[in-house]
Design a protein around this motif. Structure first.
Motif, mmCIF file in Angstrom:
data_model
loop_
_atom_site.group_PDB
_atom_site.id
_atom_site.type_symbol
_atom_site.label_atom_id
_atom_site.label_comp_id
_atom_site.label_asym_id
_atom_site.label_seq_id
_atom_site.Cartn_x
_atom_site.Cartn_y
_atom_site.Cartn_z
ATOM 1 N N VAL A 118 0.742 -1.201 -0.035
ATOM 2 C CA VAL A 118 -0.011 0.050 -0.101
ATOM 3 C C VAL A 118 0.856 1.265 0.045
ATOM 4 C CG1 VAL A 118 -1.636 1.364 1.512
ATOM 5 C CG2 VAL A 118 -2.033 -0.963 1.039
ATOM 6 N N ASN A 119 1.906 1.301 0.961
ATOM 7 C CA ASN A 119 2.818 2.495 0.898
ATOM 8 C C ASN A 119 3.470 2.718 -0.546
ATOM 9 O OD1 ASN A 119 2.207 2.868 3.648
ATOM 10 N ND2 ASN A 119 3.935 1.655 4.434
ATOM 11 N N TYR A 120 3.719 1.450 -1.255
ATOM 12 C CA TYR A 120 4.477 1.572 -2.409
ATOM 13 C C TYR A 120 3.612 2.359 -3.592
ATOM 14 C CZ TYR A 120 6.442 0.151 -6.960
ATOM 15 O OH TYR A 120 7.040 0.084 -8.027
ATOM 16 N N ILE A 121 2.320 1.593 -3.468
ATOM 17 C CA ILE A 121 1.593 2.210 -4.461
ATOM 18 C C ILE A 121 0.942 3.696 -4.150
ATOM 19 C CG2 ILE A 121 -1.000 2.251 -5.269
ATOM 20 C CD1 ILE A 121 -0.953 -0.662 -4.690
ATOM 21 N N GLU A 122 0.997 4.035 -3.007
ATOM 22 C CA GLU A 122 0.717 5.659 -2.732
ATOM 23 C C GLU A 122 1.963 6.369 -3.107
ATOM 24 O OE1 GLU A 122 -0.021 5.592 1.735
ATOM 25 O OE2 GLU A 122 -1.905 5.227 1.405
ATOM 26 N N GLN A 123 3.191 5.912 -3.002
ATOM 27 C CA GLN A 123 4.650 6.681 -3.151
ATOM 28 C C GLN A 123 4.509 6.730 -4.731
ATOM 29 O OE1 GLN A 123 8.009 4.519 -2.194
ATOM 30 N NE2 GLN A 123 9.341 5.942 -2.997
ATOM 31 N N ILE A 124 4.212 5.803 -5.430
ATOM 32 C CA ILE A 124 4.678 5.982 -6.932
ATOM 33 C C ILE A 124 3.654 6.895 -7.651
ATOM 34 C CG2 ILE A 124 6.019 3.516 -7.224
ATOM 35 C CD1 ILE A 124 3.530 2.568 -8.562
ATOM 36 N N ALA B 2 12.289 3.305 -6.900
ATOM 37 C CA ALA B 2 11.347 2.963 -5.588
ATOM 38 C C ALA B 2 10.865 1.500 -5.860
ATOM 39 C CB ALA B 2 9.788 3.752 -6.012
ATOM 40 N N LEU B 3 10.926 0.883 -6.799
ATOM 41 C CA LEU B 3 10.541 -0.418 -7.017
ATOM 42 C C LEU B 3 11.581 -1.325 -6.538
ATOM 43 C CD1 LEU B 3 8.797 -2.957 -8.163
ATOM 44 C CD2 LEU B 3 9.916 -2.743 -10.152
ATOM 45 N N ILE B 4 12.822 -1.332 -6.602
ATOM 46 C CA ILE B 4 13.694 -2.046 -6.054
ATOM 47 C C ILE B 4 13.779 -2.041 -4.458
ATOM 48 C CG2 ILE B 4 16.418 -2.024 -5.630
ATOM 49 C CD1 ILE B 4 16.567 -1.492 -8.740
ATOM 50 N N SER B 5 13.603 -0.720 -4.016
ATOM 51 C CA SER B 5 13.406 -0.483 -2.658
ATOM 52 C C SER B 5 12.354 -1.061 -1.981
ATOM 53 C CB SER B 5 13.262 0.930 -2.319
ATOM 54 O OG SER B 5 12.888 1.454 -1.058
#
Length: 375
Positions: free
Chosen positions: A155-161, A173-176
């Protein structure tokens, strides 16, 4: 909770007395009001589950009272039953359209009112049960999400990108994100004819690059040993250390990876689309600037030509006016010459009007181009 609290609203005290008499043997708390405004005021201190609402009241009728009850978040769940001497289909439809749950026509039998209230009480019980089920299910869902670190990371990743607008930043961001799962990954981004590579370790090895090239068009998903390769049109991802000896975790992480890559592909397409639109807008701005420059130059040339023509005709007219009287011409000859000169001047004026129309047309074209550029 069973039906316990009722508010009866009627501008005729006699009608309220009848309702009190009907309900006196029931274990209910009954409060009465004699107008719409009084009803709304009582609602602030008394929280009825059901409002028995007369339709025909002076000042504020029952329909308006119901609208206000349903429009207020604090009272919108109160059940409203209209009590009216008029029971046509149109009036019933009006009652339902403003949010009422039931309708009873005066005069009514004691048993009819009690039966309707019994049904409304059952509806309240079922509604309360359903609300509790929804609340329990929602609480369970949020609890599961809160305690799941994997879903939280996704969820955090989706919000970030969603805030990212650069390809390199998206790849990092994907690698992280995948590194937070403890995964070692390699990635290839394909943008037109350009290939960009990223890896948890910094660089993709030659054999990984060959693997990307061989398998990029061989299907969406490839699994071999503890590795997994996911392909999309613009993105390929290779995970080198999938979980071993835990089939459930392996499958869960694989599903997470496929979902994450899918979301990343869509964000990549969004970035590329925005970039293309920005380039198109820049090109259009340059075209508009060039067209404006050309138009300005052309209009300046036409304006200079018009001024030159005016000077030529003015000089010619002055010469004719000074010389013709001394040339010994007869009247017909003089009229012929002056007529042709005037005609030539009129033609020149007509050309000036054409130039004005051209200038107007150019201005409209520029305005249209600017509007397109803004869109």
């Amino acid at each position: 909770m069973a039906l316990q609290r009722i508010l009866a609203v009627d501008d005729e005290p006699f009608n309220l007395e009848i309702i009190e008499e009907i309900l006196e043997d029931l274990d209910l708390q009954l409060v009465t009001a004699e107008s719409g405004p009084e009803c709304l005021e009582v609602l602030e201190s008394f929280s009825p589950q059901v409002v028995l609402l007369d339709v025909s009241m002076p000042g504020m009728d029952g329909y308006e009272v119901c609208r206000q009850i349903k429009a207020n978040p604090a009272t919108k769940d109160i059940v409203v039953m209209f009590v009216s001497a008029r029971g046509s289909v149109e009036e019933r439809m009006e009652g339902y359209s403003v949010g009422a749950e039931d309708y009873i026509v005066k005069p009514f039998a004691h048993g009819e009112l009690k039966s309707k209230l019994s049904n409304l009480g059952q509806i309240l019980l079922e509604k309360e049960s359903l609300e509790q089920q929804v609340e329990d299910a929602t609480s369970t869902a949020f609890s599961a999400m809160a305690t799941s670190s994997e879903m939280g990371q996704i969820v955090n990743y989706i919000e970030q990108i969603g805030q990212i607008d650069h390809v390199t930043e998206l790849a990092q961001a994907l690698i992280s994100c995948l590194s937070s799962f403890g995964l070692n990954c390699n990635m290839e981004l394909r943008i037109d004819d350009d290939r960009q590579h990223f890896a948890s370790s910094g660089l993709c090895s030659p054999i990984v690059l060959e693997l990307f090239e061989i398998l990029k068009s061989k299907g969406r998903l490839h699994e071999f040993q503890n590795r997994i390769l996911v392909n999309y049109e613009n993105l390929s991802l290779l995970i080198l250390n999938m979980p071993e000896n835990d089939e459930e975790k392996h499958g869960r992480i694989r599903d997470h990876i496929c979902f994450i890559v899918s979301v990343t592909e869509q964000q990549l397409l969004s970035i590329l689309t925005r970039r293309e639109l920005q380039e198109q807008q820049q090109n259009l701005s340059e075209v508009i600037s060039m067209v404006h420059s050309k138009f300005t130059g052309l209009m300046s040339l036409l304006d200079d030509n018009r001024k030159h023509n005016e000077e030529v005709f003015r000089s010619l007219q002055e010469q004719f006016e000074s010389r013709i009287p001394t040339m010994g011409l007869d009247e017909d000859q003089e009229v012929f010459i002056f007529t042709n000169v005037d005609q030539a001047i009129q033609n020149s004026v007509a050309r000036e009007e054409s130039i004005t129309k051209v200038r107007t047309a150019f201005a409209e074209i520029e305005a249209d181009l600017s509007l397109i550029n803004k869109k």
